[in-house]
Scaffold this active site. Structure first.
Site, PDB file in Angstrom:
ATOM      1  N   SER A   1     -67.290 -40.490  31.304  1.00 33.51           N
ATOM      2  CA  SER A   1     -66.711 -41.289  32.402  1.00 33.51           C
ATOM      3  C   SER A   1     -65.486 -40.593  32.995  1.00 33.51           C
ATOM      4  CB  SER A   1     -66.363 -42.710  31.925  1.00 33.51           C
ATOM      5  OG  SER A   1     -65.256 -42.697  31.051  1.00 33.51           O
TER       6      SER A   1
ATOM      7  N   ASN B   1     -56.053 -31.754  28.376  1.00 34.91           N
ATOM      8  CA  ASN B   1     -56.857 -32.712  27.614  1.00 34.91           C
ATOM      9  C   ASN B   1     -56.364 -34.112  27.935  1.00 34.91           C
ATOM     10  OD1 ASN B   1     -58.585 -33.768  25.497  1.00 34.91           O
ATOM     11  ND2 ASN B   1     -56.742 -33.992  24.231  1.00 34.91           N
TER      12      ASN B   1
ATOM     13  N   HIS C   1     -55.962 -37.934  26.394  1.00 36.67           N
ATOM     14  CA  HIS C   1     -55.923 -38.591  25.089  1.00 36.67           C
ATOM     15  C   HIS C   1     -55.605 -40.078  25.312  1.00 36.67           C
ATOM     16  CE1 HIS C   1     -55.454 -38.795  20.740  1.00 36.67           C
ATOM     17  NE2 HIS C   1     -54.463 -39.626  20.978  1.00 36.67           N
TER      18      HIS C   1
ATOM     19  N   ASP D   1     -53.042 -32.186  19.979  1.00 33.23           N
ATOM     20  CA  ASP D   1     -52.416 -33.266  20.780  1.00 33.23           C
ATOM     21  C   ASP D   1     -50.903 -33.084  20.928  1.00 33.23           C
ATOM     22  OD1 ASP D   1     -54.881 -34.574  21.101  1.00 33.23           O
ATOM     23  OD2 ASP D   1     -54.631 -35.709  19.261  1.00 33.23           O
TER      24      ASP D   1
HETATM   25  C1  GAR Z   1     -61.728 -41.068  26.394  1.00 32.13           C
HETATM   26  O1  GAR Z   1     -61.158 -42.323  26.091  1.00 32.13           O
HETATM   27  C2  GAR Z   1     -60.765 -39.958  26.000  1.00 32.13           C
HETATM   28  O2  GAR Z   1     -59.420 -40.277  26.198  1.00 32.13           O
HETATM   29  C3  GAR Z   1     -61.064 -39.821  24.531  1.00 32.13           C
HETATM   30  O3  GAR Z   1     -62.462 -39.925  24.443  1.00 32.13           O
HETATM   31  C4  GAR Z   1     -62.928 -40.777  25.486  1.00 32.13           C
HETATM   32  C5  GAR Z   1     -64.023 -40.057  26.247  1.00 32.13           C
HETATM   33  O4  GAR Z   1     -64.651 -40.906  27.161  1.00 32.13           O
HETATM   34  N1  GAR Z   1     -60.578 -38.565  24.022  1.00 32.13           N
HETATM   35  C6  GAR Z   1     -59.997 -38.427  22.831  1.00 32.13           C
HETATM   36  O5  GAR Z   1     -59.879 -39.334  22.041  1.00 32.13           O
HETATM   37  C7  GAR Z   1     -59.484 -37.017  22.558  1.00 32.13           C
HETATM   38  N2  GAR Z   1     -58.664 -36.994  21.373  1.00 32.13           N
HETATM   39  P1  GAR Z   1     -65.575 -40.333  28.319  1.00 32.13           P
HETATM   40  O6  GAR Z   1     -66.629 -39.434  27.658  1.00 32.13           O
HETATM   41  O7  GAR Z   1     -66.200 -41.542  28.956  1.00 32.13           O
HETATM   42  O8  GAR Z   1     -64.724 -39.571  29.280  1.00 32.13           O
END
Ligand code: GAR
Length: 212
Positions: free
Chosen positions: A16, A110, A112, A153
């Site tokens: 997303s 990135n 987070h 991070d």
């Molecule tokens: C998002 O919430 C992102 O912030 C998190 O994974 C999700 C991916 O959603 N990332 C982490 O936790 C990185 N440490 P998406 O595939 O729908 O973009």
């Protein structure tokens, strides 16, 4: 207007944030073009999203390679072939190899789902983060876009937004509220990076010129 940056987005899941970046570039006149989407998981829905926009995709599953060196070599080669200027990690679940970090100094960002430096580090991703925030009793969470360094991070923060924690939140409701914020934060961060608008000093960043 700066020259358009060639961007690769690394994903592992639903994508997303990839979608938000694609839409944000079109809507906000960001001088960037996503030319490659890389996933470590062939089943990522993010790959389908990329294909529907005609963006080239590549799957790099560490299990398909003869050790981490071969994996890194192949990944670096593909990224170099695509002449990439910036890499955006969008829900990418693997730690990046040092050689890739060294090849793109201050050129990898990135997103987070917390207010870093709180609730970051090894094992803190996705729902693990939201569960830890609720367990801590914190009244605010948020989303952060940061520059990727060797410290997980822990790199300089590009931009960040606060999200209140509601008394009745579950990890799922909090995740959704944070995700809505992520979708406007990530294009903003990409705009700052694509326009070379940031000065970085240690862990601090400041905006050289207004881009809003
Ligand atoms: C998002 O919430 C992102 O912030 C998190 O994974 C999700 C991916 O959603 N990332 C982490 O936790 C990185 N440490 P998406 O595939 O729908 O973009």
């Amino acid at each position: 207007m700066s020259k358009k940056k060639r961007v690769a987005v690394f994903v592992s899941g639903r994508g997303s944030n990839l979608q938000a970046l694609i839409e944000g570039i079109a809507k906000n006149g960001i001088p960037a073009e996503i030319v490659l989407v890389v996933s470590n998981k062939p089943e990522s829905f993010a790959l389908k999203r990329a294909e529907s926009y005609g963006i080239a995709t590549a799957v790099f599953s560490p299990a398909d390679f003869n050790g981490p060196e071969a994996f890194t070599e192949a990944l670096l080669k593909r990224v170099r072939e695509a002449d990439i200027d910036l890499i955006c990690l969008a829900g990418f679940t693997r730690i990046l190899p040092s050689r890739l970090l060294a090849a793109f100094p201050q050129r990898i960002i990135n997103i987070h789902p917390s207010l870093l430096p709180a609730f970051g580090g090894k094992g803190m991703y996705g729902m693990h983060v939201h569960r830890a925030v609720l367990a801590s009793g914190a009244k605010f969470s948020g989303a952060t876009v940061h520059i990727v360094t060797e410290e997980i991070d822990g790199g300089p923060i590009v931009c960040q937004e606060v999200v209140p924690v509601d008394d009745d939140d579950t990890p799922e409701t909090l995740a959704q509220r944070v995700l809505d914020v992520e979708h406007r934060l990530y294009p903003r961060a990409l705009k700052l990076m694509a326009e070379d608008a940031l000065e970085i000093s240690g862990l601090r960043t400041r905006i050289k010129q207004r881009v809003d």
